[in-house]
Design an enzyme around this catalytic site. Sequence first.
Site, short mmCIF file in Angstrom:
data_model
loop_
_atom_site.label_atom_id
_atom_site.label_comp_id
_atom_site.label_asym_id
_atom_site.label_seq_id
_atom_site.Cartn_x
_atom_site.Cartn_y
_atom_site.Cartn_z
N GLY A 274 68.46 21.18 -45.10
CA GLY A 274 68.52 22.39 -45.90
C GLY A 274 68.24 22.27 -47.37
NE ARG B 6 57.97 28.13 -44.92
CZ ARG B 6 58.27 28.40 -46.15
NH1 ARG B 6 57.33 28.39 -47.07
NH2 ARG B 6 59.50 28.69 -46.49
CB CYS C 3 43.43 42.92 -36.88
SG CYS C 3 41.92 42.12 -36.39
CD GLU C 4 49.94 41.48 -37.31
OE1 GLU C 4 50.95 41.63 -38.03
OE2 GLU C 4 49.97 40.94 -36.20
CE1 TYR D 236 61.45 32.48 -41.91
CE2 TYR D 236 59.52 31.17 -42.43
CZ TYR D 236 60.55 31.49 -41.57
OH TYR D 236 60.69 30.81 -40.39
CE1 TYR E 39 61.20 24.04 -40.08
CE2 TYR E 39 61.30 23.79 -42.46
CZ TYR E 39 61.85 23.59 -41.22
OH TYR E 39 63.05 22.94 -41.10
N PRO F 118 67.18 16.20 -42.94
CG PRO F 118 66.32 14.57 -44.40
CD PRO F 118 67.36 14.79 -43.33
N GLY F 119 64.28 18.23 -43.20
CA GLY F 119 62.94 18.46 -42.67
C GLY F 119 61.98 18.75 -43.81
NE ARG F 120 62.40 24.45 -46.63
CZ ARG F 120 61.99 25.58 -46.05
NH1 ARG F 120 60.80 26.05 -46.32
NH2 ARG F 120 62.78 26.23 -45.22
N1 LLP Z 1 69.13 20.79 -38.99
C1 LLP Z 1 69.23 21.95 -38.33
C2 LLP Z 1 70.31 22.13 -37.37
C3 LLP Z 1 68.31 22.99 -38.61
O1 LLP Z 1 68.44 24.14 -37.98
C4 LLP Z 1 67.29 22.80 -39.57
C5 LLP Z 1 66.32 23.85 -39.86
C6 LLP Z 1 67.21 21.55 -40.20
C7 LLP Z 1 68.15 20.57 -39.90
C8 LLP Z 1 66.16 21.23 -41.22
O2 LLP Z 1 66.28 22.06 -42.34
P1 LLP Z 1 65.39 21.77 -43.64
O3 LLP Z 1 65.86 20.46 -44.22
O4 LLP Z 1 63.97 21.68 -43.21
O5 LLP Z 1 65.66 22.91 -44.51
N2 LLP Z 1 60.82 28.10 -40.59
C9 LLP Z 1 61.63 28.24 -41.78
C10 LLP Z 1 62.73 27.21 -41.85
C11 LLP Z 1 63.63 27.20 -40.65
C12 LLP Z 1 64.68 26.14 -40.68
C13 LLP Z 1 65.36 26.04 -39.38
N3 LLP Z 1 66.33 25.00 -39.29
C14 LLP Z 1 60.73 28.19 -43.00
O6 LLP Z 1 59.52 28.05 -42.86
O7 LLP Z 1 61.21 28.33 -44.12
#
Ligand code: LLP
Length: 422
Positions: free
Chosen positions: A239, A314, A346-347, A318, A375, A276-278
């Site tokens: 997050g 995105r 077409c949107e 969002y 994402y 962490p993902g993002r």
């Molecule tokens: N752990 C869990 C349980 C999660 O649900 C998520 C993301 C993460 C870790 C990783 O979160 P991050 O570090 O990437 O913030 N599609 C959306 C974001 C959706 C996030 C869903 N869960 C976007 O493009 O902003």
Amino acid sequence: MDHFAYHAGLLCAEDVPLPDIAASVGTPFYVYSTATLERHFRVMDEALAGLDRLVCFAVKACGNLAVLRALARLGAGMDVVSEGELRRALAVGVPGERIVFAGVGKTRAEMAAALSAGVGQFNVESEQELVALDAVAREMGVRAPVAIRVNPDVDALTHAKISTGKAEDKFGVPIARAPAVYARAAALSGIEVVGVDVHIGSQITALEPFEQAFAKVAGLVETLRADGLTIRRVDLGGGLGIPYVRSNEAPPLPFDYGAVVRRTVGALGATVVVEPGRLIAGNAGLLVAAVIYRKQGEGRDFLIVDAAMNDLIRPAMYDAWHDIVPVVEPGPDAPVAPVDVVGPVCETGDTFARARPLPRLEAGDLVAFRSAGAYGAAMASEYNARPLVPEVLVAGSRFDVVRRRPTYDEMMSRERIPDWLD
Ligand code: LLP
């Protein structure tokens, strides 16, 4: 910091000029920088220095096997939310014990697959799921290592669609109920309680929500230990937000996030897991597109590019900001004028940016959408029967196509027309 910069007037991914990739794979395409992925992983890992820790990359952010492999090589764990992601993590050599299986609706088949793989932790989100997992584990003659995901009722102060830690969100078990759920878990012979899990949302740009949530988790761990439970892992989710270059968000530094972790849960002596993902993938990827037309509208100009909302959803989903830059470096005095950057779908929602100040671009010019590594490709679809965008990985002066663009025949070959329609 990332490894996308202008060299000799051309935007490069590390040492590779983007026009070289465009000439080889066509547009649009995603490109990832290995050095940036590695750097971000290390920054997160080092932010937690001194703690017993496991940094699990959230596969959902960018599940390409080559990207996962680049991270697995550094010792990254993986946070997976489906059998598909589990298989990807295993395919790139991540050992089961470094995998965390999260997600609000795991099926029994997925539980069995994860138990066979020996995952290190299931993040369980309800009592119903706990009972199901216990049954599957007992049938298989094993015990499932479990952390209960608690919902701390904290406002992550982020976009409503990616906030997960408030009482009204579908995630986790209310923290006040957690001791009762843990007591139940401890009585189930197919379950081994190992930890506590929390994840409050994504693209979080302040430390206070983390501080509040982690402090509540620390309090819960103490309560559970006093109840006689062994809590050896604390999973704090993902997050942490990233700077979307030139947007006005200024997220905290991983180092300062690490200080919050240490302050809140550091003294528990538990293994700290983060997901962490993002933070790792976001600024390690670009989406590169070509201008198809420049069109004059009523009081505004449109730049119609060959990428669309199906490739990068995105902005539509969002209202997300992505910096858009020309691949050929504009001169220092090049005039800029506002333009709407849109795709061919077409949107009206297929709009990447409105009134974005950009130097004059014409048909055939390349543009890059920054901060698209997380994402981006992961959420792409074939809407409007558009092929999934290829993905390219760069390392120094090398690049390789790590997912090629499907042919139209391949796309149609997954479907069939029943005989009775002959
Ligand atoms: N752990 C869990 C349980 C999660 O649900 C998520 C993301 C993460 C870790 C990783 O979160 P991050 O570090 O990437 O913030 N599609 C959306 C974001 C959706 C996030 C869903 N869960 C976007 O493009 O902003």
